[in-house]
Design an enzyme around this catalytic site. Structure first.
Site, PDB file in Angstrom:
ATOM      1  N   ASP A 157       0.790  -1.481  -0.178  1.00 23.89           N
ATOM      2  CA  ASP A 157       0.050  -0.248   0.183  1.00 23.89           C
ATOM      3  C   ASP A 157       0.818   1.456  -0.420  1.00 23.89           C
ATOM      4  O   ASP A 157       0.639   2.631   0.602  1.00 23.89           O
ATOM      5  CB  ASP A 157      -0.998   0.033   1.248  1.00 23.89           C
ATOM      6  CG  ASP A 157      -0.642   0.300   2.378  1.00 23.89           C
ATOM      7  OD1 ASP A 157       0.178  -0.556   2.658  1.00 23.89           O
ATOM      8  OD2 ASP A 157      -0.891   0.235   3.276  1.00 23.89           O
ATOM      9  N   GLU A 208      -2.130  -1.410  -4.135  1.00 21.36           N
ATOM     10  CA  GLU A 208      -2.812  -1.985  -3.675  1.00 21.36           C
ATOM     11  C   GLU A 208      -3.824  -1.130  -4.070  1.00 21.36           C
ATOM     12  O   GLU A 208      -4.262   0.506  -3.921  1.00 21.36           O
ATOM     13  CB  GLU A 208      -3.031  -1.062  -1.987  1.00 21.36           C
ATOM     14  CG  GLU A 208      -4.264  -2.092  -1.377  1.00 21.36           C
ATOM     15  CD  GLU A 208      -4.026  -2.345   0.155  1.00 21.36           C
ATOM     16  OE1 GLU A 208      -3.555  -2.983   0.677  1.00 21.36           O
ATOM     17  OE2 GLU A 208      -4.711  -1.420   0.785  1.00 21.36           O
ATOM     18  N   GLU A 225     -14.503   6.743  10.659  1.00 24.62           N
ATOM     19  CA  GLU A 225     -13.782   6.033  11.564  1.00 24.62           C
ATOM     20  C   GLU A 225     -12.229   6.136  11.899  1.00 24.62           C
ATOM     21  O   GLU A 225     -11.576   6.332  12.357  1.00 24.62           O
ATOM     22  CB  GLU A 225     -14.464   5.029  10.804  1.00 24.62           C
ATOM     23  CG  GLU A 225     -13.928   3.737  12.417  1.00 24.62           C
ATOM     24  CD  GLU A 225     -12.467   2.948  12.432  1.00 24.62           C
ATOM     25  OE1 GLU A 225     -12.001   2.175  12.892  1.00 24.62           O
ATOM     26  OE2 GLU A 225     -11.879   2.925  11.298  1.00 24.62           O
TER      27      GLU A 225
HETATM   28  P1  0O2 Z   1      -3.355   5.133   5.598  1.00 21.13           P
HETATM   29  O1  0O2 Z   1      -1.609   5.522   4.987  1.00 21.13           O
HETATM   30  O2  0O2 Z   1      -3.923   6.159   6.531  1.00 21.13           O
HETATM   31  O3  0O2 Z   1      -3.815   5.104   4.072  1.00 21.13           O
HETATM   32  P2  0O2 Z   1      -3.946  -4.401   3.358  1.00 21.13           P
HETATM   33  O4  0O2 Z   1      -3.095  -5.635   4.115  1.00 21.13           O
HETATM   34  O5  0O2 Z   1      -3.463  -3.375   3.219  1.00 21.13           O
HETATM   35  O6  0O2 Z   1      -4.946  -5.110   2.656  1.00 21.13           O
HETATM   36  P3  0O2 Z   1      -4.697  -4.610   6.132  1.00 21.13           P
HETATM   37  O7  0O2 Z   1      -4.252  -5.323   6.308  1.00 21.13           O
HETATM   38  O8  0O2 Z   1      -5.891  -3.866   7.067  1.00 21.13           O
HETATM   39  O9  0O2 Z   1      -5.578  -4.461   4.852  1.00 21.13           O
HETATM   40  O10 0O2 Z   1      -3.563  -3.878   6.866  1.00 21.13           O
HETATM   41  P4  0O2 Z   1      -3.467  -2.179   7.558  1.00 21.13           P
HETATM   42  O11 0O2 Z   1      -2.311  -2.031   7.216  1.00 21.13           O
HETATM   43  O12 0O2 Z   1      -3.889  -2.582   9.021  1.00 21.13           O
HETATM   44  O13 0O2 Z   1      -4.912  -1.592   6.621  1.00 21.13           O
HETATM   45  C1  0O2 Z   1      -4.305  -1.029   5.176  1.00 21.13           C
HETATM   46  C2  0O2 Z   1      -5.618   0.462   4.876  1.00 21.13           C
HETATM   47  O14 0O2 Z   1      -6.923  -0.615   4.673  1.00 21.13           O
HETATM   48  C3  0O2 Z   1      -5.604   1.474   5.789  1.00 21.13           C
HETATM   49  O15 0O2 Z   1      -4.615   2.368   5.861  1.00 21.13           O
HETATM   50  C4  0O2 Z   1      -7.069   2.078   5.313  1.00 21.13           C
HETATM   51  O16 0O2 Z   1      -6.893   2.256   4.038  1.00 21.13           O
HETATM   52  C5  0O2 Z   1      -7.687   0.555   5.002  1.00 21.13           C
HETATM   53  N1  0O2 Z   1      -8.046  -0.415   6.107  1.00 21.13           N
HETATM   54  C6  0O2 Z   1      -8.097  -1.562   7.376  1.00 21.13           C
HETATM   55  N2  0O2 Z   1      -8.430  -1.966   8.238  1.00 21.13           N
HETATM   56  C7  0O2 Z   1      -9.354  -1.031   8.473  1.00 21.13           C
HETATM   57  C8  0O2 Z   1     -10.080   0.068   9.326  1.00 21.13           C
HETATM   58  O17 0O2 Z   1     -10.018  -0.376  10.541  1.00 21.13           O
HETATM   59  N3  0O2 Z   1     -10.882   1.063   9.218  1.00 21.13           N
HETATM   60  C9  0O2 Z   1     -10.994   2.288   8.315  1.00 21.13           C
HETATM   61  N4  0O2 Z   1     -10.853   3.352   7.929  1.00 21.13           N
HETATM   62  N5  0O2 Z   1      -9.600   1.722   7.470  1.00 21.13           N
HETATM   63  C10 0O2 Z   1      -8.997   0.654   6.929  1.00 21.13           C
HETATM   64  P5  0O2 Z   1      -4.228   3.340   7.016  1.00 21.13           P
HETATM   65  O18 0O2 Z   1      -3.553   2.109   7.687  1.00 21.13           O
HETATM   66  O19 0O2 Z   1      -5.258   3.579   7.063  1.00 21.13           O
HETATM   67  O20 0O2 Z   1      -3.169   3.937   6.283  1.00 21.13           O
END
Ligand code: 0O2
Length: 218
Positions: free
Chosen positions: A84, A148, A163
């Site tokens: 990502d 991603e 959220e």
């Molecule tokens: P940023 O940089 O602020 O956008 P993945 O492995 O990426 O398929 P996973 O395992 O959930 O998914 O990884 P991660 O790192 O927890 O989440 C990756 C991104 O998915 C996040 O980016 C969000 O865009 C989205 N996401 C995942 N879970 C949630 C959640 O519970 N709530 C929300 N609002 N978004 C979520 P970041 O961390 O926001 O980074």
């Protein structure tokens, strides 16, 4: 360019070094692909399923947070091993559009689907819903770069955005009550998404019925 945007870009360039340009190329390659997809699906189905598209290069702070989180499990990952760094989001009208889009992308020769996570059928405990594709995309100079693609409906996007904002509020009172309220909202929105598809199908069905009446002169 606004000065905040300029600062973020400069910080990202310094953080990612030479890899920053690869991330930008991956984003551009995906944007071209999405344009092609919108055009094709519009011609095929008479409706563009995409409401809007977002793209971002992950900020250094967010990348560091993720690397620290993963390293807890003993993993040693650089930004290039994650997906990502270049993140794109396709926001569509109906739930079934998410699956149409996913299938279209999965069939592309200029995209390698490495992994997929269906958080629509299997939401996270928080209520988060979205379809995540981890891909390698071919850039215009023939390099394959990790990226991603998140696919979700407008209501899933609205919920996730709110959220996300709330999660970073450090001094939130009664966090567990907020979490259960957010989960309730996510479930209500999911049910609304399903009802909207039912209404859409009903409208299409009624239209077909009308044209039958015209044909038979009823
Ligand atoms: P940023 O940089 O602020 O956008 P993945 O492995 O990426 O398929 P996973 O395992 O959930 O998914 O990884 P991660 O790192 O927890 O989440 C990756 C991104 O998915 C996040 O980016 C969000 O865009 C989205 N996401 C995942 N879970 C949630 C959640 O519970 N709530 C929300 N609002 N978004 C979520 P970041 O961390 O926001 O980074």
């Amino acid at each position: 360019m606004a000065s905040t945007e300029f600062n973020i870009k400069t910080a990202s360039r310094l953080y990612y070094g030479g890899y920053y340009d690869r991330l930008v190329e991956a984003r551009e390659a995906l944007e071209l692909l999405f344009g092609e997809m919108e055009y094709e699906l519009l011609n095929k189905n008479g409706r563009n399923p995409i409401e809007y598209i977002k793209a971002r290069i992950k900020t250094p702070a967010s990348m560091e947070e993720k690397l620290a989180r993963l390293n807890k499990d003993g993993l040693r990952l650089g930004a290039q091993d994650l997906f990502d760094g270049c993140g794109t989001r396709l926001v569509c009208t109906f739930i079934d559009d998410c699956y149409t889009i996913k299938s279209w992308l999965a069939a592309r020769p200029d995209l390698i689907l490495v992994a997929e996570k269906d958080y629509i059928r299997h939401p996270k405990p928080s209520g988060y819903r979205s379809y995540h594709l981890q891909v390698r995309v071919r850039t215009d100079i023939g390099q394959w770069i990790n990226a991603e693609i998140q696919i979700r409906t407008i209501s899933m996007d609205c919920w996730a955005t709110l959220e996300h904002h709330l999660r970073y509020k450090k001094h939130l009172l009664n966090k567990s009550m907020m979490a259960s309220e957010l989960k309730r909202c996510a479930d209500e929105l999911a049910s609304t998404d399903i009802n909207l598809m039912i209404i859409r199908d009903r409208i299409v069905y009624d239209k077909e019925d009308d044209s039958d009446e015209t044909l038979t002169g009823r």
